[in-house]
Design a protein around this motif. Structure first.
Motif, PDB file in Angstrom:
ATOM      1  N   CYS A  15       0.823  -1.202   0.000  1.00 16.12           N
ATOM      2  CA  CYS A  15       0.000   0.000   0.000  1.00 16.12           C
ATOM      3  C   CYS A  15       0.860   1.256   0.000  1.00 16.12           C
ATOM      4  CB  CYS A  15      -0.922   0.004   1.216  1.00 16.12           C
ATOM      5  SG  CYS A  15      -2.300  -1.140   1.076  1.00 16.12           S
ATOM      6  N   ILE A  18       2.785   1.209  -3.678  1.00 10.34           N
ATOM      7  CA  ILE A  18       2.007   1.101  -4.903  1.00 10.34           C
ATOM      8  C   ILE A  18       1.827   2.450  -5.588  1.00 10.34           C
ATOM      9  CG2 ILE A  18      -0.234   1.359  -3.749  1.00 10.34           C
ATOM     10  CD1 ILE A  18       0.539  -0.922  -6.709  1.00 10.34           C
ATOM     11  N   VAL A  61      -5.369  -1.014  -2.657  1.00 10.16           N
ATOM     12  CA  VAL A  61      -4.444  -1.283  -3.758  1.00 10.16           C
ATOM     13  C   VAL A  61      -5.270  -1.492  -5.028  1.00 10.16           C
ATOM     14  CG1 VAL A  61      -2.497  -2.686  -4.535  1.00 10.16           C
ATOM     15  CG2 VAL A  61      -2.941  -2.411  -2.086  1.00 10.16           C
ATOM     16  N   TYR A 335       3.227  -5.360  -7.815  1.00 12.80           N
ATOM     17  CA  TYR A 335       2.277  -4.284  -7.588  1.00 12.80           C
ATOM     18  C   TYR A 335       1.020  -4.420  -8.434  1.00 12.80           C
ATOM     19  CZ  TYR A 335       6.520  -2.374  -5.547  1.00 12.80           C
ATOM     20  OH  TYR A 335       7.664  -2.221  -4.799  1.00 12.80           O
TER      21      TYR A 335
END
Length: 444
Positions: A15, A18, A61, A335
């Motif tokens: 998080c 990203i 995310v 990611y």
């Protein structure tokens, strides 16, 4: 060496990072493609959860993938809607140690995404002492969960057999004889026709006499598996771009281009990595580029196989008679990975450890459609790639590279057609699988 060591970041870490990853990606022009949605996903509720929302832990995310969104992006969903779910097929995942919480974690994963209960069998046939010199059993547990959950997500009715070694595979020949025994077990006991391998040993650590002798044994075994037993092997191409480790402790990257075994074997379908990003609010539309960590280049051990000699002359020039890696690719960016569950924590899958099981799952659908194991697919994959159908069967990745700046090794750019980052590209499964089955039936 297990290939996803640095790419199993927890959601808390992801998080934070990203946002940086998304900002960097937005500065580049991506290669767009559209996955086909197929039939209404609600027609088979036991196999499909139409939600493209990741678990609560990963809700921030936005690039997180669910099984449904990944199946849509790669054109898998339409085949599942037609009943091609991997039913009747067995995929073998070869690992060190496995995971003590594998089945419990898989139950949580399946419930979260509306998947049927998984058919998983764990076999540990080697009666030898345990060896884990780097203390990486927890890492192998992550790896095992990642592999199995990706396979179950994309081929939800395939049987999965986890073959465990009590010896850690690291670098050089360490752990390779034991893995080879597991490969022989697959052949001797007719365990299944698809093998997924999310590990690799740098060729820089295999150039001595001991390494060469071990690889000769592997070469004979893999040739037997593909040509006589109809087994299809998939291996991760590596997570260090155009180079790999130069020492047995995996502490120092080589300052020269390098590939890894088993991905460099000509009998294996080597799988590199890409980065997939969904368009906001649209699970069926995404952009894709080469993932910078994707292992790729040219083997210092194996010669260029005949199927790669079908590539255009200007492409062949860079091979210099060597085996080129990878053959194909799939999502490997940590990611932009699939959500998976391990021992109480939701993570995002990453590394080419994640892309190899994607292709293993696709192969289960192909074998089901063919009604038999297709076996060695590399010659047919390259033949199809040289046909006018290429851009209908593969997503040709043309953006990105696998330079390794930390090791100061210049890599290779993603270009039209085959390249040493993403190979022939990622699959348009709804078109590629029928074409592969048809072509191999005609050639048999």
């Amino acid at each position: 060496m297990r290939l996803s060591r640095t790419h199993l970041a927890s959601w808390r870490y992801v998080c934070i990072l990203i946002l940086l990853g998304m900002l960097l990606a937005s500065c580049s022009v991506n290669n767009p493609f559209t996955g086909l949605s197929g039939q209404d996903s609600t027609s088979q509720p036991k196999l499909v959860n139409a939600s493209t929302t990741c678990p609560e832990d990963l809700k921030q995310v936005t690039s997180c993938l669910t099984p449904y969104s990944m199946r849509q992006i790669y054109g898998i969903q339409s085949l599942i809607d037609k009943g091609y779910t991997g039913k009747g097929q067995t995929i073998i995942d070869i690992v060190s140690f496995g995971s003590p919480t594998l089945k419990k974690d898989l139950d949580v994963f399946s419930k979260q995404f509306g998947l049927p209960p998984a058919n998983v069998e764990v076999i540990a046939p080697l009666n030898i002492p345990e060896s884990d010199p780097h203390g990486d059993k927890s890492g192998w547990a992550d790896e095992t969960s990642l592999d199995v959950q990706i396979i179950h997500a994309l081929a939800p009715e395939a049987k999965i057999v986890v073959l465990q070694s009590p010896v850690a595979e690291t670098q050089g020949t360490i752990g390779l004889p034991e893995f080879r025994q597991l490969e022989q077990y697959v052949i001797d006991h007719n365990v299944g026709a698809i093998v997924s391998q999310s590990w690799g040993a740098s060729e820089l650590t295999l150039n001595d006499a001991t390494g060469q002798q071990e690889l000769q044994k592997w070469d004979a075994l893999l040739q037997e598996g593909t040509t006589r037993k109809g087994i299809t092997y998939f291996s991760s191409s590596g997570d260090h771009g155009a180079t790999d480790y130069a020492d047995l402790d995996s502490k120092h990257l080589g300052n020269v281009p390098a590939t890894s075994f088993a991905a460099s074997s000509p009998w294996i379908t080597s799988v590199g990595g890409t980065s997939v990003r969904q368009s906001a609010g649209h699970a069926t539309t995404a952009s894709e580029r080469a993932w910078n960590g994707s292992g790729g280049g040219f083997s210092s051990i194996f010669k260029m196989p005949s199927y790669q000699q079908s590539l255009p002359g200007d492409v062949q020039q860079q091979f210099q008679g060597r085996r080129g890696v990878p053959d194909v690719s799939g999502d490997a960016d940590p990611y932009t990975g699939l959500a998976f569950y391990q021992n109480g924590v939701w993570n995002m899958a990453g590394g080419t450890s994640a892309s190899a099981p994607v292709w293993a799952a696709v192969m289960a659908l192909a074998n089901q459609m063919a009604g038999r194991p297709l076996g060695f697919i590399n010659p047919t994959l390259y033949k199809l790639a040289q046909s006018p159908q290429y851009n209908q069967l593969f997503n040709d990745i043309t953006v990105g590279n696998n330079n390794n700046q930390a090791a100061n090794v210049k890599g290779y750019p993603a270009v039209k057609g085959w390249d040493a980052v993403t190979g022939l590209g990622t699959p348009r499964v709804d078109k590629l699988v029928p074409a592969l089955v048809d072509a191999m039936k005609k050639s048999s």
